[in-house]
Design a protein around this motif. Sequence first.
Motif, short mmCIF file in Angstrom:
data_model
loop_
_atom_site.label_atom_id
_atom_site.label_comp_id
_atom_site.label_asym_id
_atom_site.label_seq_id
_atom_site.Cartn_x
_atom_site.Cartn_y
_atom_site.Cartn_z
N PRO A 69 23.85 6.31 -27.73
CA PRO A 69 23.38 5.20 -26.89
C PRO A 69 21.87 5.22 -26.71
O PRO A 69 21.22 6.24 -26.88
CB PRO A 69 24.11 5.44 -25.57
CG PRO A 69 24.33 6.92 -25.53
CD PRO A 69 24.53 7.34 -26.95
N TYR A 70 21.35 4.04 -26.34
CA TYR A 70 19.92 3.87 -26.16
C TYR A 70 19.55 3.92 -24.69
O TYR A 70 20.36 3.63 -23.82
CB TYR A 70 19.47 2.52 -26.71
CG TYR A 70 19.86 2.25 -28.15
CD1 TYR A 70 19.54 3.14 -29.15
CD2 TYR A 70 20.52 1.09 -28.50
CE1 TYR A 70 19.88 2.89 -30.47
CE2 TYR A 70 20.86 0.82 -29.81
CZ TYR A 70 20.54 1.73 -30.79
OH TYR A 70 20.88 1.47 -32.09
N SER A 71 18.30 4.24 -24.44
CA SER A 71 17.71 4.06 -23.10
C SER A 71 16.47 3.19 -23.29
O SER A 71 15.89 3.15 -24.37
CB SER A 71 17.37 5.39 -22.44
OG SER A 71 16.40 6.09 -23.19
N TYR A 72 16.11 2.47 -22.24
CA TYR A 72 15.04 1.49 -22.32
C TYR A 72 14.00 1.75 -21.25
O TYR A 72 14.31 2.30 -20.19
CB TYR A 72 15.61 0.08 -22.13
CG TYR A 72 16.73 -0.26 -23.09
CD1 TYR A 72 16.45 -0.85 -24.31
CD2 TYR A 72 18.06 0.02 -22.78
CE1 TYR A 72 17.47 -1.16 -25.20
CE2 TYR A 72 19.08 -0.29 -23.67
CZ TYR A 72 18.78 -0.88 -24.87
OH TYR A 72 19.78 -1.18 -25.75
N SER A 73 12.78 1.31 -21.52
CA SER A 73 11.74 1.37 -20.50
C SER A 73 10.82 0.17 -20.68
O SER A 73 10.76 -0.44 -21.75
CB SER A 73 10.95 2.68 -20.58
OG SER A 73 10.25 2.76 -21.80
N ALA A 74 10.12 -0.16 -19.60
CA ALA A 74 9.16 -1.27 -19.62
C ALA A 74 7.94 -0.84 -18.81
O ALA A 74 8.08 -0.42 -17.66
CB ALA A 74 9.80 -2.52 -19.04
N ASP A 75 6.78 -0.95 -19.41
CA ASP A 75 5.52 -0.64 -18.73
C ASP A 75 4.76 -1.93 -18.46
O ASP A 75 4.75 -2.83 -19.30
CB ASP A 75 4.65 0.28 -19.59
CG ASP A 75 5.23 1.68 -19.71
OD1 ASP A 75 5.83 2.15 -18.73
OD2 ASP A 75 5.08 2.28 -20.79
N GLY A 76 4.12 -2.00 -17.30
CA GLY A 76 3.33 -3.16 -16.94
C GLY A 76 4.13 -4.30 -16.34
O GLY A 76 3.75 -5.46 -16.48
N LEU A 77 5.25 -3.98 -15.68
CA LEU A 77 6.08 -5.03 -15.09
C LEU A 77 5.29 -5.82 -14.05
O LEU A 77 4.54 -5.25 -13.26
CB LEU A 77 7.32 -4.44 -14.41
CG LEU A 77 8.42 -3.89 -15.31
CD1 LEU A 77 9.54 -3.30 -14.46
CD2 LEU A 77 8.96 -4.96 -16.22
#
Length: 168
Positions: A69-77
């Motif tokens: 499975p994958y994990s996700y991230s977001a920078d600069g929300l």
Amino acid sequence: QFTWPRAVEGEYSVILTVSDQNNQRDAVSIQISALLKPLRITQPSSKQIQFKGGESVKFTVAATGGTPPYSYSADGLPPKAVFSQTTGQFAWPSAVEGDYQITLTVSDTTGKQDGVPIQIKIFPPPQPPKITLPVSNQDISADEGDPIQFPVNATEGSLGYRYTSEYL
């Protein structure tokens, strides 16, 4: 013809054998390398996302390849935007006008990563129409029985104005 419908990542030593009706045989040994597809973000497909201010912005990051499975991230929300690291869902209930640059990243179980920059452009929310009249104090007078006529114009808002009057 040799067929392996769904190769699984790994290195394999395979022996191919042929025999005839006299039970005579021949065999050959081969090495097969099944390579893992590279991890890639596939959604959102556009690197520019545009909405109007005040609207709800939602999308889900999707990926292929690698080892799920994958994990996700977001920078600069942007302020008040939320992002799920487990599902890849981005939600911003009431987007605020401006240009926002975020970076989305997906990671697989082996630690491989892929990242993409996304630009979110939020346009100003639509303004309501404004009525403009040619008279300064907006009080109109006329003698009974005479016609009353004057131009009524609208500015701003969305085109396709519809005019109505009340109390006549």
